[in-house]
Design a protein around this motif. Structure first.
Motif, PDB file in Angstrom:
ATOM      1  N   LEU A 121      39.711  30.001  46.946  1.00 61.15           N
ATOM      2  CA  LEU A 121      39.526  31.369  47.427  1.00 61.15           C
ATOM      3  C   LEU A 121      39.330  31.390  48.939  1.00 61.15           C
ATOM      4  O   LEU A 121      39.911  32.221  49.645  1.00 61.15           O
ATOM      5  N   LEU A 155      41.678  37.321  45.409  1.00 62.07           N
ATOM      6  CA  LEU A 155      40.659  37.192  44.370  1.00 62.07           C
ATOM      7  C   LEU A 155      41.281  37.254  42.981  1.00 62.07           C
ATOM      8  O   LEU A 155      40.952  36.445  42.101  1.00 62.07           O
ATOM      9  N   VAL A 186      43.282  33.936  42.228  1.00 62.62           N
ATOM     10  CA  VAL A 186      42.440  32.778  41.929  1.00 62.62           C
ATOM     11  C   VAL A 186      41.767  32.952  40.568  1.00 62.62           C
ATOM     12  O   VAL A 186      41.680  31.999  39.777  1.00 62.62           O
TER      13      VAL A 186
END
Length: 338
Positions: free
Chosen positions: A115, A288, A291
């Motif tokens: 991230l 986000l 991931v």
């Protein structure tokens, strides 16, 4: 935040990630090719070249619908590849752990690191890969120098291992992963000539084939089913009993650095393509989501094998669709001649 990448770092990331993907697919995830895995790597790189060529030719497609559909297919394919890469990183970390660690505690730091890396955007990911490309030959040369007396060239024979059928199946599975990593051609900035991307694919396939040959000379190819477990193959790669103990550190550096570059590029592509498929969404949110999707899919990636077998064909069709001469008229799509 807009997720983007320039042509030069994109090619560096592609070269590093494709080499890692081919080696991973053929030596750990698909060992049935046996000694023919080196040839499967060359075939897989060659099979990915038409996809890259079609994507490069269709960078400015006539139809937004065709472009978005192509992007959606590549986004799904690279999300599956990210899940495979993340699963491999966590399993490798679990193998080297000194105690029994729950998968969640291995997955969490990997996801957080990914991230953070992907959040720096595409150029940072690509230039990091270019640095790795310069360091990798030095580490590999060190390993080869120290391991030279333990190599057994006779172990690479028979050269074509399990035969043409096994080689072809292994190549098609690996080609799907390699082709999905070319997705940056759909949106990268700067010089996107297909010939340069094809050149990067050729270099990556050659490097993967050489690494496979080196690994085959390190450890004889097991032929019985009990010896083909994923953990057994990883043990033969990192903690090979024939190699000196001091080689384990450079081997681990080579292995984990390559996997993390592959994972970062997978997640970046997934996030960038998502941002283009869903307009006006923030890039950080896309990162986000990418991931998290990779982390969640790690639990079921073992059950998606049929999708991996057909991934290359789906990507080739999607890349060809991106060239269709379609235009929108009054909400309807019709074909036009050039």
């Amino acid at each position: 935040m807009k997720l983007s990448v320039s042509a030069t770092p994109a090619r560096a990331a592609l070269c590093a990630s494709v080499a890692a993907r081919l080696f991973l697919s053929l030596m750990l995830d698909g060992p049935t090719t046996h000694n023919g895995a080196w040839f499967s790597a060359l075939l897989a790189g060659t099979a990915a070249m038409p996809v890259a060529f079609l994507l490069g030719r269709g960078r400015r497609p006539n139809s937004p619908r065709a472009s978005r559909l192509t992007m959606a297919v590549f986004m799904l394919a690279v999300a599956l590849d990210a899940a495979e890469a993340m699963r491999c990183v966590t399993r490798s970390a679990g193998f080297l752990a000194l105690d029994d660690t729950r998968p969640l505690f291995l997955l969490l730091p990997v996801a957080l690191a990914t991230l953070w890396c992907v959040g720096k955007n595409g150029d940072a990911t690509g230039y990091a890969a270019s640095v790795w490309i310069r360091i990798f030959p030095l580490l590999l040369a060190l390993v080869l120098l120290m391991q030279a007396r333990h190599l057994r060239p006779r172990w690479i024979f028979p050269l074509f291992g399990g035969g043409g059928g096994a080689i072809g199946l292994g190549a098609m599975r690996a080609a799907g992963g390699a082709a999905s990593l070319c997705g940056a051609l759909l949106f990268q900035e700067g010089d996107g000539r297909p010939s340069r991307t094809v050149g990067a694919l050729a270099i990556a396939a050659a490097v993967a084939a050489l690494l496979i040959v080196f690994q085959l000379m390190m450890l004889p190819t097991p032929l019985n089913a009990d010896s083909l477990s994923w953990i057994y193959r990883l043990d033969g790669l990192i903690t090979n009993g024939r190699a000196p103990l001091y080689l384990q550190l450079p081997m681990m550096l080579l292995w984990f650095a390559a996997l993390l570059h592959l994972l970062a590029w997978d997640c970046f592509l997934s996030a960038a393509l998502l941002q283009r498929c869903v307009p006006h969404i923030n890039g950080r949110l896309c990162v986000l989501i990418a991931v998290l999707a990779a982390a969640l899919l790690t639990g079921i990636s073992d059950h998606l094998e049929p999708l991996f077998r057909w991934r290359w064909a789906a990507l080739l069709a999607a890349a060809a669709l991106n060239l269709l001469p379609l235009r929108t008229r009054g909400g309807r799509v019709c074909a036009e001649s050039h």
